[in-house]
Design a protein around this motif. Structure first.
Motif, PDB file in Angstrom:
ATOM      1  N   SER A 183      -5.942  -0.162  -0.777  1.00 47.96           N
ATOM      2  CA  SER A 183      -5.105   0.743   0.013  1.00 47.96           C
ATOM      3  C   SER A 183      -4.320   1.890  -0.769  1.00 47.96           C
ATOM      4  O   SER A 183      -3.988   1.878  -1.969  1.00 47.96           O
ATOM      5  CB  SER A 183      -4.361   0.082   1.020  1.00 47.96           C
ATOM      6  N   SER A 184      -4.321   3.179  -0.036  1.00 53.42           N
ATOM      7  CA  SER A 184      -3.577   4.166  -0.496  1.00 53.42           C
ATOM      8  C   SER A 184      -2.916   4.910   0.613  1.00 53.42           C
ATOM      9  O   SER A 184      -3.521   4.614   1.675  1.00 53.42           O
ATOM     10  CB  SER A 184      -4.212   4.975  -1.624  1.00 53.42           C
ATOM     11  N   PRO A 185      -2.000   5.812   0.464  1.00 53.67           N
ATOM     12  CA  PRO A 185      -1.390   6.226  -0.940  1.00 53.67           C
ATOM     13  C   PRO A 185      -0.366   5.254  -1.115  1.00 53.67           C
ATOM     14  O   PRO A 185       0.087   4.547  -0.380  1.00 53.67           O
ATOM     15  CB  PRO A 185      -0.660   7.598  -0.331  1.00 53.67           C
ATOM     16  N   PRO A 186       0.585   5.453  -2.095  1.00 54.02           N
ATOM     17  CA  PRO A 186       1.532   4.617  -2.340  1.00 54.02           C
ATOM     18  C   PRO A 186       2.682   4.561  -1.388  1.00 54.02           C
ATOM     19  O   PRO A 186       3.304   5.579  -1.087  1.00 54.02           O
ATOM     20  CB  PRO A 186       1.847   4.747  -3.737  1.00 54.02           C
ATOM     21  N   LEU A 187       3.069   3.407  -0.780  1.00 54.35           N
ATOM     22  CA  LEU A 187       4.306   3.292   0.137  1.00 54.35           C
ATOM     23  C   LEU A 187       5.179   2.273  -0.578  1.00 54.35           C
ATOM     24  O   LEU A 187       4.815   1.211  -1.188  1.00 54.35           O
ATOM     25  CB  LEU A 187       3.826   2.889   1.384  1.00 54.35           C
ATOM     26  N   ASP A 188       6.480   2.726  -0.544  1.00 54.99           N
ATOM     27  CA  ASP A 188       7.622   1.890  -1.102  1.00 54.99           C
ATOM     28  C   ASP A 188       8.563   1.530  -0.203  1.00 54.99           C
ATOM     29  O   ASP A 188       9.386   2.452   0.410  1.00 54.99           O
ATOM     30  CB  ASP A 188       8.040   2.466  -2.305  1.00 54.99           C
ATOM     31  N   ASN A 189       8.770   0.088   0.184  1.00 55.82           N
ATOM     32  CA  ASN A 189       9.763  -0.294   0.912  1.00 55.82           C
ATOM     33  C   ASN A 189       9.695   0.410   2.528  1.00 55.82           C
ATOM     34  O   ASN A 189      10.885   1.034   2.780  1.00 55.82           O
ATOM     35  CB  ASN A 189      11.182  -0.410   0.316  1.00 55.82           C
ATOM     36  N   VAL A 190       8.684   0.173   3.100  1.00 55.21           N
ATOM     37  CA  VAL A 190       8.931   0.987   4.621  1.00 55.21           C
ATOM     38  C   VAL A 190       8.267  -0.086   5.606  1.00 55.21           C
ATOM     39  O   VAL A 190       7.722  -1.201   5.210  1.00 55.21           O
ATOM     40  CB  VAL A 190       7.782   2.147   4.635  1.00 55.21           C
ATOM     41  N   SER A 191       8.868  -0.022   6.760  1.00 53.76           N
ATOM     42  CA  SER A 191       8.250  -1.108   7.960  1.00 53.76           C
ATOM     43  C   SER A 191       7.048  -0.614   8.607  1.00 53.76           C
ATOM     44  O   SER A 191       6.383  -1.280   9.214  1.00 53.76           O
ATOM     45  CB  SER A 191       9.615  -0.834   8.985  1.00 53.76           C
ATOM     46  N   GLU A 192       6.632   0.919   8.431  1.00 51.81           N
ATOM     47  CA  GLU A 192       5.358   1.200   8.913  1.00 51.81           C
ATOM     48  C   GLU A 192       4.974   2.279   8.229  1.00 51.81           C
ATOM     49  O   GLU A 192       5.677   3.109   7.618  1.00 51.81           O
ATOM     50  CB  GLU A 192       5.750   1.707  10.475  1.00 51.81           C
ATOM     51  N   GLY A 193       3.692   2.510   8.026  1.00 50.91           N
ATOM     52  CA  GLY A 193       3.128   3.618   7.424  1.00 50.91           C
ATOM     53  C   GLY A 193       1.453   3.639   7.448  1.00 50.91           C
ATOM     54  O   GLY A 193       0.907   2.521   7.835  1.00 50.91           O
ATOM     55  N   ASP A 194       1.138   4.913   7.315  1.00 45.88           N
ATOM     56  CA  ASP A 194      -0.463   5.074   7.206  1.00 45.88           C
ATOM     57  C   ASP A 194      -1.005   4.589   5.765  1.00 45.88           C
ATOM     58  O   ASP A 194      -0.376   5.042   4.772  1.00 45.88           O
ATOM     59  CB  ASP A 194      -0.722   6.499   7.337  1.00 45.88           C
ATOM     60  N   GLN A 195      -2.252   3.811   5.918  1.00 43.59           N
ATOM     61  CA  GLN A 195      -2.697   3.277   4.813  1.00 43.59           C
ATOM     62  C   GLN A 195      -4.169   3.531   5.044  1.00 43.59           C
ATOM     63  O   GLN A 195      -4.922   3.295   5.970  1.00 43.59           O
ATOM     64  CB  GLN A 195      -2.352   2.001   4.514  1.00 43.59           C
ATOM     65  N   ILE A 196      -4.870   4.332   3.851  1.00 41.25           N
ATOM     66  CA  ILE A 196      -6.435   4.499   3.774  1.00 41.25           C
ATOM     67  C   ILE A 196      -6.728   3.286   3.063  1.00 41.25           C
ATOM     68  O   ILE A 196      -6.477   3.180   1.856  1.00 41.25           O
ATOM     69  CB  ILE A 196      -6.624   5.806   3.175  1.00 41.25           C
ATOM     70  N   PHE A 197      -7.715   2.345   3.569  1.00 37.75           N
ATOM     71  CA  PHE A 197      -8.373   1.362   3.024  1.00 37.75           C
ATOM     72  C   PHE A 197      -9.703   1.972   2.205  1.00 37.75           C
ATOM     73  O   PHE A 197     -10.456   2.488   3.138  1.00 37.75           O
ATOM     74  CB  PHE A 197      -8.643  -0.020   3.729  1.00 37.75           C
ATOM     75  N   SER A 198     -10.062   1.970   1.099  1.00 39.09           N
ATOM     76  CA  SER A 198     -11.064   2.164   0.547  1.00 39.09           C
ATOM     77  C   SER A 198     -12.203   1.194   0.164  1.00 39.09           C
ATOM     78  O   SER A 198     -11.880   0.096  -0.443  1.00 39.09           O
ATOM     79  CB  SER A 198     -11.078   3.089  -1.016  1.00 39.09           C
ATOM     80  N   VAL A 199     -13.286   1.356   0.759  1.00 35.89           N
ATOM     81  CA  VAL A 199     -14.322   0.350   0.525  1.00 35.89           C
ATOM     82  C   VAL A 199     -15.409   0.846  -0.331  1.00 35.89           C
ATOM     83  O   VAL A 199     -15.879   1.924  -0.161  1.00 35.89           O
ATOM     84  CB  VAL A 199     -15.162  -0.120   2.000  1.00 35.89           C
ATOM     85  N   TYR A 200     -15.833  -0.062  -1.328  1.00 36.68           N
ATOM     86  CA  TYR A 200     -16.775   0.550  -2.398  1.00 36.68           C
ATOM     87  C   TYR A 200     -17.850  -0.594  -2.373  1.00 36.68           C
ATOM     88  O   TYR A 200     -17.920  -1.780  -2.213  1.00 36.68           O
ATOM     89  CB  TYR A 200     -16.125   0.165  -3.900  1.00 36.68           C
ATOM     90  N   ILE A 201     -19.071   0.186  -2.197  1.00 37.69           N
ATOM     91  CA  ILE A 201     -20.345  -0.306  -2.301  1.00 37.69           C
ATOM     92  C   ILE A 201     -21.002  -0.270  -3.601  1.00 37.69           C
ATOM     93  O   ILE A 201     -21.402   1.005  -3.975  1.00 37.69           O
ATOM     94  CB  ILE A 201     -21.374  -0.002  -1.025  1.00 37.69           C
ATOM     95  N   ASP A 202     -21.074  -1.242  -4.312  1.00 40.37           N
ATOM     96  CA  ASP A 202     -21.548  -0.947  -5.751  1.00 40.37           C
ATOM     97  C   ASP A 202     -23.269  -1.039  -5.858  1.00 40.37           C
ATOM     98  O   ASP A 202     -23.889  -1.034  -4.940  1.00 40.37           O
ATOM     99  CB  ASP A 202     -21.091  -2.149  -6.667  1.00 40.37           C
ATOM    100  N   SER A 203     -23.640  -0.710  -6.958  1.00 39.41           N
ATOM    101  CA  SER A 203     -25.014  -0.342  -7.084  1.00 39.41           C
ATOM    102  C   SER A 203     -26.036  -1.669  -6.989  1.00 39.41           C
ATOM    103  O   SER A 203     -27.018  -1.647  -6.908  1.00 39.41           O
ATOM    104  CB  SER A 203     -25.393   0.310  -8.672  1.00 39.41           C
ATOM    105  N   ASP A 204     -25.228  -2.799  -7.150  1.00 39.84           N
ATOM    106  CA  ASP A 204     -25.932  -4.145  -6.724  1.00 39.84           C
ATOM    107  C   ASP A 204     -25.930  -4.470  -5.408  1.00 39.84           C
ATOM    108  O   ASP A 204     -26.259  -5.401  -4.788  1.00 39.84           O
ATOM    109  CB  ASP A 204     -25.134  -5.403  -7.561  1.00 39.84           C
ATOM    110  N   ASP A 205     -25.671  -3.428  -4.494  1.00 41.44           N
ATOM    111  CA  ASP A 205     -25.561  -3.784  -2.848  1.00 41.44           C
ATOM    112  C   ASP A 205     -24.750  -5.024  -2.671  1.00 41.44           C
ATOM    113  O   ASP A 205     -25.133  -6.173  -2.065  1.00 41.44           O
ATOM    114  CB  ASP A 205     -26.748  -3.875  -2.352  1.00 41.44           C
ATOM    115  N   ASN A 206     -23.268  -5.097  -2.993  1.00 40.64           N
ATOM    116  CA  ASN A 206     -22.560  -5.971  -2.851  1.00 40.64           C
ATOM    117  C   ASN A 206     -22.280  -6.415  -1.558  1.00 40.64           C
ATOM    118  O   ASN A 206     -21.663  -7.653  -1.406  1.00 40.64           O
ATOM    119  CB  ASN A 206     -21.303  -5.894  -3.650  1.00 40.64           C
TER     120      ASN A 206
END
Length: 727
Positions: free
Chosen positions: A518-541
């Motif tokens: 997840s990103s961007p960095p959030l520090d000590n918040v009760s609510e916030g937007d987070q972008i979760f990055s999913v990576y598909i590697d070359s081995d088709d994990n």
């Protein structure tokens, strides 16, 4: 035949004369002269003697010689009389000075009238060792008494013997008032010694006054080797006009029967005393205190107080822990995912502070998590050291805290199940945690086990996906892999804080679950937007992934306490080719006046970078735009006001003479940029920053139509961007 020689030594004797010794040797050698000396003991023993009476009731002595005394008698005040019933000791002391040891010594004592001597054992002979460190007592039975004459055999003392002095001590009670006790005569006789001594005569008188002493508190508690105080009051029993002054009072004390140094308390107010006592070993002790005044009213009379008894209990000193206020009551309530600082202070039970030694404090603590359940988790005790400074500050980690960046890379890579398999359930968990702490300092002072309660709230964080339709950056293949981002919103209960670093995302695709970051960095918040990055590697994990069709996925996350958010569903399309337009969010032109001179080359410049770019994958493209006219919103119900200006596109590095710059209108699209097929690199994500090459005289500019531009205010237009995939 061997030569004869002489070795002559001179020997010096206490009698006049020189003795020669002759020795034979193989050769004649003359040695240097040497002198030796030796003393010859007197045949007659020499000793100092004294006979005196000690009044143990008044802590006084009656003696004509104050130099030949035992240590106790020497510490007592001088007196000339005793009181009826006083406990007396008749002492007959002989201190060895020189001479040969005595042989067959006998002491014959004439006992006086008007005192009553003890029966059974009338007294004892106390021998002092030659080094002055040891005493040996031999009882004297009353069978040695013949009427008023007592015969006492005395062991040999003198050169070569163990004893340096002998003291005969006879116990007696003073008789009635008005009587006189005559001298008691002692006669020492031995083969090489003969001497006599007499106790002084004295009167028995009623005490003209006495002292009443009272303890402030006869039961005293203190700690091992700590100094403590005994306090009380004192005054004359009868008021006969004499002012009671502390300077005239001598205070005698015993500890467990052993006499202490006499005190004269002139620091306290008259009629009060405060005795500073040195620390005692652990256990119960009895201390007696008696006040004595010698030479009362300058009459030579000694008056005394009653004897006070203090019961003193000496306990082991310990450490007392005081919890920080945040841990009072029901305990500390956790309100974030950070380690909990267990805080408090400590000091000694006697009030003294910490010793201040570096790393001098041993700490042992044990966490019992899930303490409010039927299956509490009693964890292994943890020990360590800290500076002995009176403060407690122990960071306690949540259960999975070492899976964050605070832990090792290997631990961060472990699954939650593998992490538990490796470390077990160690740390703070959801629910009630009881932390039992014990402190020990370098002196061995230990605290009682003290419990700190830490409550970790149990809840399910809210987790939603901001868009359910997600597109990948590129298609998954066995060469370069791909990735995609899922925008989400994370929400904790009000007042509870989280940070990006202490939540762990997980993505499920094709029935396979893998970490998501997840990103961007959030520090000590009760609510916030987070972008979760999913990576598909070359081995088709994530297994076989179909292209250009929606694929169902689900996200959730855990935090450092193991609390798990519900799955948030989404669809993702792994695109085999695409073109994406990116336009900045702050598009505007520079300010202008209501009226201005308009010519063919009059343009209003852009204000700031518009950040227009195109991302593409396996696709050529043509970028186009159209725009609505600029209008100013009117709030009074009138029609909106149109701006007399249009946007135009000036091609960079081209001849932009009149008529060559197209107007960007709403009826038709204006071509801005393109990437032809010959520029496309296969299976490579490509980015063209369209506006990066624009300057103040090209790109999209605003061109006034008339000298009167419009009324003052803010005018807005809507731009519509599109790309044409020309594959």
């Amino acid at each position: 035949m061997k030569n004869k020689g002489k070795f002559i030594y001179s020997l010096m004797l206490s009698i006049v004369g020189i003795v020669f010794f002759v020795l034979a040797s193989g050769s004649q050698v003359k040695a240097a002269d040497s002198e030796m000396s030796v003393s010859v003991q007197d045949a007659v023993l020499k000793a100092d003697t004294n006979a005196y009476v000690v009044d143990q009731t008044t802590k006084s002595k009656i003696s004509s010689n104050n130099t030949v005394l035992d240590d106790q008698a020497a510490s007592y005040v001088n007196a000339e009389s005793v009181n009826p019933g006083d406990s007396l000791e008749f002492n007959y002391l002989m201190n060895f000075v020189s001479g040969e040891a005595t042989a067959n010594m006998t002491a014959t004592i004439k006992l006086p009238d008007n005192v009553t001597f003890a029966t059974g054992t009338i007294g004892k002979v106390v021998y002092l060792s030659s080094d002055g460190k040891k005493t040996t007592s031999v009882d004297i039975p009353d069978t040695d008494l013949d009427k008023k004459t007592l015969t006492v055999p005395i062991d040999d003392i003198g050169t070569g013997k163990d004893y340096a002095s002998a003291r005969i001590v006879l116990s007696a009670k003073a008789g009635a008032a008005g009587k006189t006790v005559d001298q008691s005569h002692i006669d020492y006789e031995a083969d090489n010694y003969d001497d006599v001594a007499d106790t002084p005569s004295f009167d028995i008188k009623d005490a003209s006054n006495s002292i009443v002493a009272t303890a402030d508190n006869s039961s005293v508690g203190t700690y091992e080797l700590d100094d403590f105080n005994l306090t009380g009051t004192m005054d004359y029993k009868k008021d006969d006009g004499v002012v009671f002054e502390n300077k005239n009072m001598y205070i005698y004390a015993t500890i467990d029967g052993k006499e202490q140094v006499i005190a004269n308390d002139t620091q306290s107010a008259d009629k009060t005393f405060n005795l500073l006592m040195k620390g005692l070993p652990i256990g119960d002790h009895k201390i007696t205190v008696q006040v004595v005044q010698p030479d009362y009213k300058s009459t030579g009379e000694t008056i005394v107080s009653n004897i006070l008894t203090y019961d003193v209990n000496v306990a082991t000193n310990s450490l007392i822990i005081t919890k920080d206020k945040a841990f009072d009551g029901d305990g500390y309530k956790v309100n974030d995912n950070n380690p909990v600082d267990l805080k408090g202070t400590y000091k000694h039970a006697d009030g003294s502070p910490a010793h201040g030694t570096s790393r001098g404090l041993s700490i042992s603590y044990q966490i019992t998590s899930r303490a409010d359940t039927d299956t509490p988790n009693v964890q292994d005790a943890i020990s360590g050291t800290d500076n002995d400074n009176g403060n407690i500050d122990i960071p306690l980690n949540p259960l999975f805290y070492n899976k964050t960046s605070a832990g090792t890379i290997l631990d961060q890579a472990l699954s939650f199940d593998d992490y538990i398999a490796k470390y077990g359930y160690k740390g703070l968990e959801v629910g009630k945690n009881v932390v039992t702490i014990t402190l020990t300092d370098s002196k061995g002072h230990e605290s009682d086990p003290t419990k700190f309660v830490i409550n970790v709230p149990d809840f399910t964080p809210e987790f939603t996906v901001d868009t359910e339709d997600v597109k990948s950056d590129s298609a998954s293949n066995n060469t370069i892999g791909t990735s995609y981002n899922v925008p989400t919103t994370v929400k904790y209960p009000d007042g509870y804080k989280f940070s990006t670093g202490n939540i762990f995302g997980f993505n499920k695709l094709n029935g396979i679950e893998k970490p998501a970051f997840s990103s961007p960095p959030l520090d000590n918040v009760s609510e916030g937007d987070q972008i979760f990055s999913v990576y598909i590697d070359s081995d088709d994990n994530y297994g076989n992934i179909d292209k250009d069709v929606p694929l169902a996925g689900a996200l959730h996350f855990k935090d450092v306490y193991g609390r798990t958010a519900k799955d948030a569903d989404y669809n993702v399309v792994f695109r085999s080719h695409y073109v994406d337009i990116n336009v900045g969010t702050n598009l505007k032109f520079k300010n202008m006046k209501e009226s201005m001179l308009v010519e063919n080359d009059t343009f209003i410049q852009r204000d700031g970078d518009w950040n227009i770019s195109v991302n593409s994958y396996n696709s050529p493209w043509l970028l186009r735009v159209n725009a609505t006219p600029f209008y100013k919103q009117v709030d009074n119900g009138s029609s909106n006001i149109k701006l007399n200006a249009n946007m135009s596109y000036l091609q960079p590095s081209e001849d932009n003479s009149p008529g060559r710059f197209p107007i960007i209108g709403s009826e038709s699209n204006t071509e801005i940029d393109q990437m032809g097929p010959g520029l496309v690199e296969k299976d490579q994500k490509m980015t063209r920053n369209v506006s990066e090459g624009w300057n103040d005289t090209d790109g999209i500019l605003l061109r006034p139509s008339y000298s009167f531009i419009g009324y003052a205010g803010t005018y807005t237009s809507t731009m519509t961007w599109e790309t044409v995939d020309s594959l």
